[in-house]
Scaffold this motif. Structure first.
Motif, PDB file in Angstrom:
ATOM      1  N   LYS A   7      35.628  13.622 -34.588  1.00  0.00           N
ATOM      2  CA  LYS A   7      36.060  14.964 -34.211  1.00  0.00           C
ATOM      3  C   LYS A   7      37.580  15.080 -34.382  1.00  0.00           C
ATOM      4  O   LYS A   7      38.088  16.045 -34.921  1.00  0.00           O
ATOM      5  CB  LYS A   7      35.685  15.204 -32.740  1.00  0.00           C
ATOM      6  N   ARG A  10      38.474  15.220 -38.134  1.00  0.00           N
ATOM      7  CA  ARG A  10      38.194  16.547 -38.690  1.00  0.00           C
ATOM      8  C   ARG A  10      39.230  17.548 -38.231  1.00  0.00           C
ATOM      9  O   ARG A  10      39.715  18.365 -38.989  1.00  0.00           O
ATOM     10  CB  ARG A  10      36.809  16.984 -38.208  1.00  0.00           C
ATOM     11  N   TYR A  11      39.584  17.410 -36.937  1.00  0.00           N
ATOM     12  CA  TYR A  11      40.576  18.324 -36.354  1.00  0.00           C
ATOM     13  C   TYR A  11      41.917  18.203 -37.078  1.00  0.00           C
ATOM     14  O   TYR A  11      42.516  19.174 -37.491  1.00  0.00           O
ATOM     15  CB  TYR A  11      40.722  17.948 -34.882  1.00  0.00           C
ATOM     16  N   THR A  12      42.354  16.917 -37.212  1.00  0.00           N
ATOM     17  CA  THR A  12      43.633  16.656 -37.873  1.00  0.00           C
ATOM     18  C   THR A  12      43.619  17.167 -39.313  1.00  0.00           C
ATOM     19  O   THR A  12      44.578  17.751 -39.798  1.00  0.00           O
ATOM     20  CB  THR A  12      43.922  15.144 -37.889  1.00  0.00           C
ATOM     21  N   PHE A  13      42.467  16.903 -40.016  1.00  0.00           N
ATOM     22  CA  PHE A  13      42.360  17.346 -41.398  1.00  0.00           C
ATOM     23  C   PHE A  13      42.618  18.846 -41.512  1.00  0.00           C
ATOM     24  O   PHE A  13      43.395  19.311 -42.357  1.00  0.00           O
ATOM     25  CB  PHE A  13      40.988  16.988 -41.951  1.00  0.00           C
ATOM     26  N   TRP A  14      41.938  19.592 -40.621  1.00  0.00           N
ATOM     27  CA  TRP A  14      42.091  21.050 -40.738  1.00  0.00           C
ATOM     28  C   TRP A  14      43.485  21.498 -40.404  1.00  0.00           C
ATOM     29  O   TRP A  14      44.014  22.439 -41.009  1.00  0.00           O
ATOM     30  CB  TRP A  14      41.058  21.758 -39.840  1.00  0.00           C
ATOM     31  N   ILE A  15      44.135  20.755 -39.437  1.00  0.00           N
ATOM     32  CA  ILE A  15      45.515  21.132 -39.106  1.00  0.00           C
ATOM     33  C   ILE A  15      46.432  20.889 -40.311  1.00  0.00           C
ATOM     34  O   ILE A  15      47.249  21.724 -40.689  1.00  0.00           O
ATOM     35  CB  ILE A  15      46.002  20.334 -37.870  1.00  0.00           C
ATOM     36  N   ALA A  17      45.535  20.717 -43.442  1.00  0.00           N
ATOM     37  CA  ALA A  17      45.213  21.661 -44.520  1.00  0.00           C
ATOM     38  C   ALA A  17      45.867  23.024 -44.272  1.00  0.00           C
ATOM     39  O   ALA A  17      46.482  23.611 -45.184  1.00  0.00           O
ATOM     40  CB  ALA A  17      43.712  21.819 -44.660  1.00  0.00           C
ATOM     41  N   ALA A  18      45.679  23.467 -43.004  1.00  0.00           N
ATOM     42  CA  ALA A  18      46.266  24.769 -42.690  1.00  0.00           C
ATOM     43  C   ALA A  18      47.785  24.712 -42.812  1.00  0.00           C
ATOM     44  O   ALA A  18      48.419  25.623 -43.390  1.00  0.00           O
ATOM     45  CB  ALA A  18      45.866  25.211 -41.277  1.00  0.00           C
ATOM     46  N   SER A  20      49.597  22.744 -44.668  1.00  0.00           N
ATOM     47  CA  SER A  20      50.062  22.628 -46.061  1.00  0.00           C
ATOM     48  C   SER A  20      50.104  23.979 -46.743  1.00  0.00           C
ATOM     49  O   SER A  20      50.947  24.206 -47.624  1.00  0.00           O
ATOM     50  CB  SER A  20      49.172  21.660 -46.854  1.00  0.00           C
TER      51      SER A  20
END
Lengths: 172, 321, 417
Positions: A7, A10-15, A17-18, A20
Motif C-alpha cells: 500500500k 503504491r501510495y508513494t508511486f502515485w505521489i 507520478a503526480a 513529476s
C-alpha cells in the motif's frame, strides 16, 4: 505486514507520478500571463525624464510574450538566420531586458568585450536602444504612441537640455 | 669685365637665396606626397538613416556638451524641419541636396534634416556633422596647422593659431566648417570635434551617440563599424542600399552612413570623389620644387644667350670702329 | 598741375637742384615744388579728386564697421560662400594684373631687351603696388588680420598651397620693394644705396621669376581644393595652376599698357620726351607679347577640357557663358593686339589691353564666386562689400598717383644717379 508495504509503495508511486507532472517544464507553464506584473517602472532615463509607468497588463492583450521578450521565453525563432544556431531555445531565468542589454553600451569597457573574436553578436543594442527599437517599431505599425514625451515626460534636467518650458529660448 | 663679374656674383647670391627659400619650402612637398597609414584603431560612428526618427536628442545633447549658444527654437520643436534656409530654394535643379536643408553654423555643430521619399511611407531623417575624414581636406588645406587628426579619430581644431582665412571651408567637400562671422575680435571655425576634449580622449562616446534613443548612432572602431554595416545590410535584405557612405568618399571618413534609399535622396553628395581631396592638389605641389630648382638654371641660360648676342654686337661695333 | 608745369620753368622737378643752383628740400619735393596754397588749389581744381573724396567718405565708415563689428555686418560671406569680393577682386584679380613686375624685369634685365627700359620702372611700380594692395585687401578679408605673420613665425603648415602663397607674396614684396627702391634713392639722393641694390638686380630678377611663377600658379591651385564645387569648365585639377600663370602673363602686360596709357593721357606733364615718344612702339611690342600668351592660354584651356572630357558642358548654359568669357575676354583682344601690331595702330592695342584687364577680372570672379557652388544658389555680394572694395582700389590709385607725381618713374632723373 506485506499488505501495508504494498500500500505504501503504491501510495508513494502515485505521489511521485503526480509530482513529476508538476516538475516537468511545459511551454508557457512558468510564464503564465497571470503572473506578469500589472505595470513596470522603467527609470533608465532618469537624468532627463520621469520614469515610464509601462502598462504591462495592456500589452499582454496585444502581443505574445515572445514578441517583446525575444529569445528568453523558450519560443523558437521564425528567422532563418537565427534558427541555424538557436534551434533549441530555453526559457531564461529572468526575462528582464537589462539582463542582456547593458546600460553603458558604448563605454570603453563594454566595447573592449566586443573584441572577443569568437563573439558573434557584436551589434547587440544597449538597453536604451533595445527599448526604443523594440517598442517604437511596433508602435509605428500599430498606431501606438511614437513621440518622446508620449511615454516619458521630461524632468527639469530634460527641459533644460531641450530648451523647453521655463528654459525655452526668449526670442520666440 | 668688372661688370660681368659683379653680375655673376650677384647671380650666385641670388641663386643661394633662392635655394634657401627652396629648401624651406621643399619640406612641404615631402609631407604632402608621403604615404599616410591611417590610424587603424580610430573610432567612428555608424549612422543608420533607417533607425533615426528625428527626435533631435543628438542636437540637444551636442548643444549642451559643447556649450553652444541657445537655439532659436526648442529642440523638441519639429517645425525646424520645414524651415526654408535659402533665399531662392528653387535653384536646386540637379543639385546634390534634395529639398530644403538646414546646415551647421556657428551655433550648432550638428543638424538633423528631414527627407520625404516616395518609396518609403514615412519621412527619413539624416544627421549631418563633421565626418572626421581619414585624410581631411580641411587639414591639408590649412597653412597654420590649425587642424589635427587624432589617433582616436577626431579631427580637432586649434583656434589659437587660426588666422581666419577660411580655406578649410572652401576645401571641405561636405560644407561642414562654419565661421563665427558674428565676432569681430574672436572669430573662429566652429565644427563638430567628436567631443574629443570631454569624452573621446577618455574612450567615451560623444554626447550625441549617448543621447540617441534608437541607437541610430553606433560608436565603435571604424573597422568594426564597416563590418557591422555590411552585416546589417546583409541581414536585412531590401532594407538598405548596398553601400556604406564614407567607406571611400573623400578617401574614407570615420563617420559612416547606412540608408534605405539611394544616398542622394537623403541629402548626401554622391559626387564626392572617392579619394582624399589632397590628391587633386598634388599635381601643383609636385611642380613646386621643380620650378625652384630648374628656373635659375633656365633663366641663367636665357640671360647668357641674350648677353652673348649683345656681346657679339658689341664686338662687331668695336671691330667696325 | 599741367598749368603750373607749363608756366614755371623749373617744374616739374627732375633734378636735385633748382635752376638757380639751390637744392630742392624734401618738403618741396613732396609738394611738387609748389607752395602749400598752390598745391591745395590744384588738388581741388581736379574733379577726379572730388570723386575720390566722395568714395572715401562712404568707404571709410564702412571699413571701420567691418573691423569693429565683424565681417558678417558688411558682407554676404556665408558658410557656403566663405570668400567674397575682397578676395575674388582684391587678391585673385589684382595679383595677375601685377605680374608686369616680373615680366618687364625679366625682359629688360634678363633677356637684355633694353628698348623696353622706359616702361620698366612703371611695370615694377605697378607690380609692387598691386601686390601691396592685394595684401591690404587680404587684411580686410582675414578673420583675424593681426595674425598675418602666423604662417611664417608661429605655426607653420607647409603642406598647404596657401603656405606657399603667403611666403612667396611676402618674399616677392621684398624683392619688388628692392626693385623700385633705385628710383626712390635717385629722387632722394642716396646714391650709394642705389648702387648697392643695382648690383643685385640679376639675382632679384631671377628670384622674382621663380616666386611669381609659383605663386601665380598657387592662386589657381587653391581652387583645386574644391574640385566638386567649381563648374567643371572653370576647374581643371591638373592644369588650374597653369591657367592662372598663363593669364597672369598677358594680364600683367595688358595692365602695363593700361597704366602707361592713363599716364600718357593724364600725367603728360610728368612724362619725359623719351617716354612719350617710345610709348607707341612699346605698346605694340607689349601687345605682341600678350597675344602670344593669349593664344597659348586658349590652347591650354581647350586641352584641359579635352583632358577631362568636358566637351558636353560647352553645350549648356554655363558652357555658353564660358565661351563668352573666353571670346570676349581673351580671343577678341588677342585678335586686336595682332591686328594692331601688324598695322601699327597703338590705339587699337590700348583698347585690347583695357578689354583684357576686364577679362582677367571677369575670369577670376567667375572662378571664385560665380561658378563656385554652381550646384547651389548664387551669392550676390553685399553692396558694402562693393563699397569697401572700391574704396581700397581708389586708395591704390591715389598711392599710385602720389608716387608717379614724384619719383622718376615716367621720366629720367636729370641729376646725379
Amino acid at each position: 505486514m506485506r499488505r501495508r508495504l504494498r500500500k505504501n509503495v503504491r501510495y508513494t508511486f502515485w505521489i511521485i507520478a503526480a509530482g513529476s507532472l508538476l516538475i516537468y517544464a511545459q511551454p508557457g507553464w512558468s510564464f503564465d500571463p497571470a503572473d506578469a506584473p500589472e505595470t513596470v517602472t522603467i527609470d533608465g532615463l532618469s537624468e532627463l525624464y520621469e520614469p515610464v509607468e509601462f502598462n504591462h497588463a495592456q500589452h499582454i492583450e496585444m502581443a505574445a510574450c515572445s514578441d517583446c521578450h525575444h529569445h528568453t521565453v523558450g519560443t523558437v525563432s521564425t528567422r532563418w538566420n537565427c534558427i541555424k544556431c538557436h534551434n533549441n531555445p530555453q526559457e531564461s531565468d529572468s526575462i528582464s531586458c537589462s539582463d542582456c542589454h547593458t546600460k553603458d553600451r558604448f563605454g570603453s569597457s563594454y566595447l573592449a568585450t566586443l573584441d572577443d573574436p569568437e563573439l558573434f553578436h557584436k551589434e547587440k543594442p544597449g538597453l536604451k536602444g533595445a527599448f526604443h527599437l523594440n517598442c517604437i517599431g511596433c508602435h509605428q505599425d500599430t498606431g501606438g504612441p511614437t513621440g518622446c514625451e508620449d511615454c516619458h515626460i521630461m524632468n527639469e534636467a530634460g527641459r533644460k537640455r531641450f530648451n523647453v518650458g521655463e528654459y525655452a529660448p526668449n526670442r520666440q | 669685365m668688372k661688370k660681368n663679374m659683379i653680375n655673376r656674383r650677384s647671380f650666385i647670391k641670388g641663386g643661394f637665396a633662392g635655394a634657401a627659400a627652396a629648401s624651406a619650402l621643399k619640406n612641404k612637398e615631402s609631407k604632402a606626397a608621403g604615404d599616410f597609414d591611417h590610424y587603424p584603431n580610430s573610432m567612428g560612428v555608424l549612422v543608420d538613416v533607417n533607425r533615426c526618427v528625428g527626435c533631435r536628442s543628438c542636437e540637444a545633447a551636442c548643444n549642451k556638451e559643447q556649450n553652444l549658444p541657445e537655439p532659436e527654437k526648442p529642440f523638441n520643436d519639429y517645425s525646424v524641419f520645414e524651415e526654408d534656409v535659402h533665399h531662392d530654394d528653387n535653384k536646386h535643379e540637379g543639385g546634390h541636396h534634395g529639398g530644403p536643408r538646414r546646415r551647421t553654423d556657428e551655433t550648432r555643430y550638428t543638424v538633423v534634416n528631414k527627407y520625404e521619399v516616395p518609396e518609403i511611407d514615412h519621412p527619413l531623417f539624416r544627421k549631418n556633422q563633421c565626418n572626421h575624414c581619414l585624410e581631411p581636406a580641411c587639414l591639408t588645406s590649412c597653412f597654420v596647422k590649425a587642424y589635427t587628426k587624432t589617433p582616436e579619430g577626431a579631427v580637432v581644431y586649434n583656434p589659437d593659431v587660426c588666422v581666419g582665412c577660411r580655406t578649410c571651408m572652401i576645401a571641405c567637400p561636405f560644407y561642414i566648417p562654419t565661421f563665427k562671422y558674428s565676432s569681430a575680435f574672436e572669430p573662429r571655425i566652429m565644427k563638430c570635434i567628436f567631443c574629443y576634449d570631454t569624452r573621446l580622449k577618455e574612450g567615451r562616446p560623444p554626447a550625441c551617440v549617448e543621447a540617441c534613443p534608437q541607437e541610430a548612432l553606433h560608436f565603435g572602431k571604424r573597422l568594426d563599424l564597416l563590418d557591422i554595416g555590411r552585416k546589417r545590410i546583409r541581414n536585412n535584405p531590401g532594407k538598405y542600399v548596398d553601400h556604406i557612405y564614407g567607406e571611400h568618399e573623400a578617401g574614407g571618413t570615420n563617420w559612416l552612413y547606412l540608408s534605405p534609399v539611394s544616398f542622394d535622396k537623403v541629402g548626401f553628395d554622391v559626387h564626392v570623389p572617392h579619394e582624399p581631396i589632397i590628391n587633386f592638389v598634388r599635381d601643383f605641389l609636385s611642380i613646386v620644387p621643380m620650378v625652384l630648382v630648374i628656373w635659375p638654371a633656365l633663366f641663367a641660360g636665357f640671360h647668357l644667350l641674350a648677353n652673348k648676342k649683345n656681346a657679339n654686337q658689341h664686338d662687331q661695333n668695336e671691330k667696325e670702329a | 598741375m599741367k598749368f603750373f608745369a607749363k608756366n614755371k620753368q623749373e617744374l616739374p622737378i627732375a633734378d636735385h637742384f633748382k635752376t638757380d643752383g639751390s637744392q630742392w628740400t624734401l618738403k618741396e619735393k613732396l609738394l611738387l615744388g609748389l607752395s602749400f596754397t598752390d598745391y591745395r588749389k590744384q588738388f581741388f581744381r581736379n574733379p577726379f579728386n572730388w570723386l575720390i573724396i566722395a568714395i572715401f567718405a562712404v568707404g571709410i565708415p564702412i571699413t571701420l564697421q567691418r573691423f569693429i563689428f565683424g565681417l558678417g555686418t558688411v558682407t554676404h560671406a556665408s558658410n557656403d560662400y566663405p570668400w567674397g569680393l575682397f578676395l575674388a577682386f582684391g587678391l585673385f584679380t589684382m595679383v595677375p594684373l601685377s605680374a608686369s613686375g616680373f615680366m618687364l624685369g625679366t625682359t629688360v634685365e634678363l633677356f637684355g631687351r633694353k628698348d623696353f627700359h622706359p616702361v620698366e620702372r612703371l611695370a615694377l611700380l605697378n607690380g609692387l603696388l598691386g601686390y601691396f594692395f592685394a595684401v591690404v585687401f587680404l587684411q580686410v578679408d582675414l578673420g583675424m588680420p593681426w595674425r598675418l605673420p602666423y604662417p611664417m613665425f608661429v605655426s607653420l603648415g607647409p603642406a598647404a598651397v596657401l603656405f606657399l602663397v603667403a611666403w612667396h607674396v611676402a618674399t616677392y614684396l621684398s624683392v619688388q620693394i628692392a626693385e623700385v627702391l633705385p628710383s626712390f634713392f635717385e629722387w632722394i639722393g642716396w646714391l650709394k644705396a642705389k648702387r648697392f641694390i643695382r648690383s643685385m638686380v640679376l639675382g632679384l630678377t631671377v628670384a622674382g621669376i621663380i616666386l611669381s611663377t609659383l605663386h601665380q600658379g598657387a592662386l589657381g591651385a587653391l581652387f583645386t581644393y574644391a574640385p566638386g564645387k567649381l563648374h567643371p569648365l572653370w576647374m581643371s585639377a591638373n592644369f588650374q595652376w597653369l591657367h592662372f600663370l598663363c593669364s597672369a602673363v598677358f594680364g600683367g602686360l595688358s595692365m602695363l599698357i593700361v597704366v602707361s596709357t592713363l599716364s600718357k593721357k593724364f600725367l603728360t606733364w610728368r612724362c619725359d620726351k623719351h617716354f612719350l615718344d617710345s610709348l607707341d612702339t612699346l605698346t605694340l611690342g607689349l601687345g605682341k607679347g600678350a597675344s602670344f600668351a593669349m593664344i597659348t592660354y586658349i590652347a591650354i584651356k581647350f586641352i584641359a577640357i579635352a583632358h577631362d572630357k568636358e566637351w558636353v558642358y560647352l553645350f549648356t548654359g554655363w558652357g555658353q557663358y564660358y565661351l563668352l568669357e573666353l571670346s570676349v575676354g581673351v580671343f577678341l583682344p588677342m585678335m586686336l593686339f595682332a591686328f594692331a601690331y601688324k598695322n601699327g595702330q597703338p590705339g587699337l592695342a590700348r583698347l585690347a589691353a583695357f578689354i583684357t584687364v576686364f577679362g582677367i577680372g571677369w575670369n577670376r570672379i567667375n572662378t571664385a564666386i560665380i561658378s563656385y557652388n554652381w550646384n547651389l544658389y548664387q551669392e550676390i555680394p553685399h553692396w558694402k562689400e562693393v563699397a569697401i572694395t572700391v574704396m581700397i582700389y581708389t586708395l591704390y590709385i591715389v598711392t599710385y598717383r602720389f608716387i608717379l607725381y614724384r619719383l622718376p618713374i615716367l621720366y629720367e632723373w636729370k641729376g646725379d644717379k
